[in-house]
Design a protein around this motif. Sequence first.
Motif, short mmCIF file in Angstrom:
data_model
loop_
_atom_site.label_atom_id
_atom_site.label_comp_id
_atom_site.label_asym_id
_atom_site.label_seq_id
_atom_site.Cartn_x
_atom_site.Cartn_y
_atom_site.Cartn_z
N ALA A 105 -17.73 9.78 102.92
CA ALA A 105 -16.99 9.93 101.67
C ALA A 105 -17.93 9.69 100.50
CB ALA A 105 -15.80 8.98 101.61
N THR A 106 -17.56 10.24 99.34
CA THR A 106 -18.35 10.06 98.12
C THR A 106 -17.43 9.74 96.95
OG1 THR A 106 -18.30 12.44 97.65
CG2 THR A 106 -20.19 11.60 98.88
N LEU A 107 -17.97 8.98 96.01
CA LEU A 107 -17.27 8.68 94.76
C LEU A 107 -17.99 9.39 93.62
CD1 LEU A 107 -16.73 4.82 95.17
CD2 LEU A 107 -15.18 6.67 95.82
N GLU A 108 -17.24 9.69 92.56
CA GLU A 108 -17.86 10.32 91.40
C GLU A 108 -18.86 9.35 90.77
OE1 GLU A 108 -14.95 11.67 88.68
OE2 GLU A 108 -14.18 13.25 90.00
N ALA A 109 -20.03 9.89 90.43
CA ALA A 109 -21.11 9.03 89.91
C ALA A 109 -21.72 9.60 88.63
CB ALA A 109 -22.19 8.85 90.98
N ARG A 110 -20.96 10.42 87.90
CA ARG A 110 -21.52 11.05 86.70
C ARG A 110 -21.93 10.02 85.66
NH1 ARG A 110 -17.69 15.43 84.22
NH2 ARG A 110 -18.03 16.17 86.36
N SER A 111 -21.05 9.08 85.34
CA SER A 111 -21.37 8.08 84.32
C SER A 111 -22.50 7.17 84.77
CB SER A 111 -20.12 7.26 83.99
OG SER A 111 -19.65 6.58 85.15
N VAL A 112 -22.49 6.81 86.05
CA VAL A 112 -23.56 5.95 86.55
C VAL A 112 -24.90 6.67 86.51
CG1 VAL A 112 -24.34 4.59 88.53
CG2 VAL A 112 -21.91 4.75 88.02
N ARG A 113 -24.92 7.94 86.83
CA ARG A 113 -26.16 8.71 86.78
C ARG A 113 -26.68 8.81 85.34
NH1 ARG A 113 -27.47 11.19 91.50
NH2 ARG A 113 -25.82 11.39 93.07
N GLN A 114 -25.78 8.96 84.38
CA GLN A 114 -26.22 9.00 82.99
C GLN A 114 -26.84 7.67 82.58
OE1 GLN A 114 -22.69 10.11 80.83
NE2 GLN A 114 -22.85 12.29 81.35
N GLU A 115 -26.22 6.58 82.96
CA GLU A 115 -26.79 5.27 82.67
C GLU A 115 -28.15 5.11 83.33
OE1 GLU A 115 -24.12 2.16 83.65
OE2 GLU A 115 -22.47 2.94 82.46
N LEU A 116 -28.30 5.63 84.53
CA LEU A 116 -29.57 5.55 85.23
C LEU A 116 -30.64 6.36 84.51
CD1 LEU A 116 -31.25 4.67 87.66
CD2 LEU A 116 -30.34 6.63 88.92
N THR A 117 -30.29 7.51 84.01
CA THR A 117 -31.26 8.33 83.27
C THR A 117 -31.74 7.61 82.02
OG1 THR A 117 -30.21 10.35 84.10
CG2 THR A 117 -31.63 10.56 82.16
N ILE A 118 -30.81 7.00 81.28
CA ILE A 118 -31.19 6.25 80.08
C ILE A 118 -32.08 5.07 80.44
CG2 ILE A 118 -30.28 4.85 78.20
CD1 ILE A 118 -27.78 6.63 78.24
N ALA A 119 -31.71 4.36 81.50
CA ALA A 119 -32.52 3.20 81.91
C ALA A 119 -33.92 3.62 82.34
CB ALA A 119 -31.81 2.47 83.04
N GLU A 120 -34.05 4.74 83.03
CA GLU A 120 -35.38 5.22 83.43
C GLU A 120 -36.22 5.58 82.22
OE1 GLU A 120 -34.26 7.10 87.83
OE2 GLU A 120 -34.36 8.38 86.06
N ALA A 121 -35.60 6.18 81.18
CA ALA A 121 -36.33 6.50 79.95
C ALA A 121 -36.79 5.22 79.25
CB ALA A 121 -35.46 7.33 79.03
N GLU A 122 -35.92 4.22 79.19
CA GLU A 122 -36.30 2.94 78.58
C GLU A 122 -37.42 2.27 79.37
OE1 GLU A 122 -32.67 0.80 78.52
OE2 GLU A 122 -31.92 1.74 76.68
N LEU A 123 -37.43 2.46 80.66
CA LEU A 123 -38.50 1.89 81.48
C LEU A 123 -39.84 2.55 81.16
CD1 LEU A 123 -39.55 0.12 83.77
CD2 LEU A 123 -38.79 1.87 85.39
N LEU A 124 -39.83 3.86 80.98
CA LEU A 124 -41.07 4.56 80.62
C LEU A 124 -41.58 4.08 79.26
CD1 LEU A 124 -40.23 8.21 81.74
CD2 LEU A 124 -41.73 6.56 82.87
N SER A 125 -40.67 3.88 78.32
CA SER A 125 -41.07 3.39 77.00
C SER A 125 -41.66 1.98 77.09
CB SER A 125 -39.88 3.41 76.05
OG SER A 125 -40.22 2.86 74.79
#
Length: 331
Positions: A105-125
């Motif tokens: 089974a899977t759960l929707e992860a759209r919002s979590v993926r967006q948060e992950l993308t932002i966090a990865e960008a902040e990590l690069l900075s």
Amino acid sequence: MPRIVRQQMISRASIGVLGLVLLASLGGVFAARRTWRRPTPENVAATPRLSEGERPNSSRTSETGDFLGVVIAEVSVNLAALIDGRVADVKVHVGSEVRQGELVATLEARSVRQELTIAEAELLSARAEQSVARVALEQAKERLQRRDTSQQVLTGAISEEELSTARYEQRMAAAQLEVASSKVQEREARVAQLSQRVAETFIRAPFDGVIASRFIHPGALVQAGTPLIHLVRRGAPQARFAIPASQVRRVSVGTAVQVTVPEQGLVLQGKVTQVAPEVDVASLMVFALTSLELEGQQFALPAGSVVRVSLVEGERLGHADARVRSEPHNP
């Protein structure tokens, strides 16, 4: 007739009636005393009593070695949601066989993926700031090494103030590098946390088994801890049965038993594998487990089937002999 004489006659008549009543009462008391007899041993012996065989015996069923039980799976688990979300897809149905690690089974992860993308960008900075701080520290160290020589100070080529400023710049660059490194660690932890949340949207089977129940459908909102699927391991079944506390000494690990499954019309053999060390407070029973031997049987015994566990005759007699030997002999 004068009034006084008439009153005296009425009084004498009343007294006479009262005397008759008292005599009748005393006569009844004496009659009762003559008919009542003190209990004698003969009378007591003549009183009817229930014989030992006529008394109800609630443990008669357990004395025969029959105990009520139920078939349980070797291992079963409820696969639950680890985060709040909406069910995106359910890939299995009741009766589906799954392998360890298979997606169920899977759960929707759209919002979590967006948060992950932002966090990865902040990590690069943050890592870029760390690189800049590292370069600044290297420059400050080289500048201090060029100025911190005894000849330059003695000849006056550099003042004490310039030397102190170089040392200060090195310490500042080192502190800035520590701040940048701490920010990188914070961003890395945030990325790891969000990555774990994304991974938790995928519900996977922890072992090989069969789907026994499915509690949700796509589109349902669930909270963390909500059971989604009940998974049962495909393996040797076993039976869990209850023993009255007064009979627990008759059963021990290794005791051979015969398990009857009325619904399936089966009679299986087994051995006790576990006996609880304490009495269940709610039922006043001791629970035990027994294995079920299915040699040559090409079927799956459904979990939840009601069974009756009986002690094998040899084992039953062995326990009876042990009890007889343990009792003192009175010639």
